[in-house]
Design a protein around this motif. Structure first.
Motif: not given
Length: 331
Positions: A159-174
């Protein structure tokens, strides 16, 4: 080194001219690099992701973290910035002279698995707990950006994660978020004073990168006409705030560094923000120890047991507005 840095600096500044969405160049490239990523499951549009030529882990995370006792560190300027954290008496400092070249460190500190993350393009340095639900994650760098901020990936689900927010933005853990942990962006001297038994990250290979030097020369003092700002930084800011001005972010609120410097301490809803001189910018001069003084920030919250550190970030103003379009900006 001078010519190489000039070329690198030109490349860095070219990012401010345009960062087109990479999705138009073909999703197949991403799928080849990340075969386990479910690109259909996401909370953003794929054309928000920008591709600047880097690829999966071409900006390599620190693979085998090595440390020295802070008392033995002699080759780092005393005012150079470090991202520091202490858990259960285990204090570690991560010099930006190393993080700007690697951006990610997976570590266990005081028994807690943590992610040390730093994105030099927006100056965001955040420490996260790597446990999400019942999963323990390890992170790498996709080589991609969103709003000029690093996009990471976890090796377990890709899964892809935004560094600034610590949120998964793409993938299974979105939609899942990591918990940010209290950390400080401070000078090495301040870390040494408050944690004399602490440890400092040192390079795995001293010759692997020009540690102690920065390619981001003059980035935080650049100014451009408003019309050009609107094109390169499409994030609305007050007329008296430049996209490259530093702001202190706590949750959905931010204070300009200049305001905090002039009015320290600032108190709001139990928070206490303070500023003190004595920290080099890595975005000013080629040699970090010569960088201009941007000062040290500490953010704490009043509790019945005294003040305690809370998570905060010192970032460029454009980045705060990109991820907090309705957030309060005090200046």
């Amino acid at each position: 080194m001078g010519l190489a840095f000039a070329v690198f600096t030109i490349a860095v500044f070219s990012l401010w001219i345009a960062l087109p969405g990479a999705f138009a160049q073909g999703l197949s490239k991403w799928q080849r690099e990340f075969p386990a990523t479910d690109f259909e499951t996401r909370i953003i549009e794929l054309d928000e992701i920008a591709d600047d030529g880097n690829t999966r882990d071409s900006i390599a995370p620190v693979g085998d973290p090595r440390y020295l006792p802070v008392s033995e560190v002699t080759d780092i300027g005393p005012l150079e910035p470090v991202l520091s954290i202490g858990i259960n008496g285990d204090f570690r400092a991560y010099p930006l002279r190393i993080l700007l070249w690697h951006e990610i460190v997976n570590e266990v500190i005081g028994g807690t698995p943590v992610l040390i993350s730093y994105c030099p393009l927006c100056n965001s340095g955040v420490v996260f707990d790597r446990r999400v639900g019942d999963r323990l994650l390890e992170f790498g760098n996709t080589g991609r950006l969103r709003h000029r901020d690093m996009v990471m990936y976890d090796k377990e689900t890709e899964s892809w994660w935004q560094q600034f927010t610590g949120e998964a933005i793409i993938g299974d853990l979105s939609g899942k978020r990591m918990t940010s942990l209290p950390a400080r962006l401070e000078s090495l001297a301040r870390f040494r004073e408050r944690a004399p038994d602490g440890k400092v990250l040192v390079p795995e290979d001293e010759g692997a990168r020009p540690y102690g030097a920065s390619p981001y020369v003059g980035m935080d003092t650049q100014r451009m006409p408003r019309a050009l700002q609107a094109i390169n930084f499409p994030y609305p800011l007050p007329d008296d705030v430049s996209p490259m001005d530093r702001v202190v972010v706590v949750g959905g609120e931010a204070w300009t560094l200049s305001m905090l410097r002039e009015n320290s301490p600032v108190e709001k809803n139990g928070l206490v923000l303070t500023w003190e001189a004595g920290q080099n910018s890595i975005h000013d001069t080629q040699l970090i120890f010569r960088g201009r003084d941007v000062g040290n920030v500490v953010v704490q919250k009043k509790t019945p047991d005294g003040t305690k550190d809370v998570p905060y970030d010192v970032v460029f103003a454009f980045s705060f507005r990109a991820f907090n379009p309705d957030g309060a900006l005090y200046r």
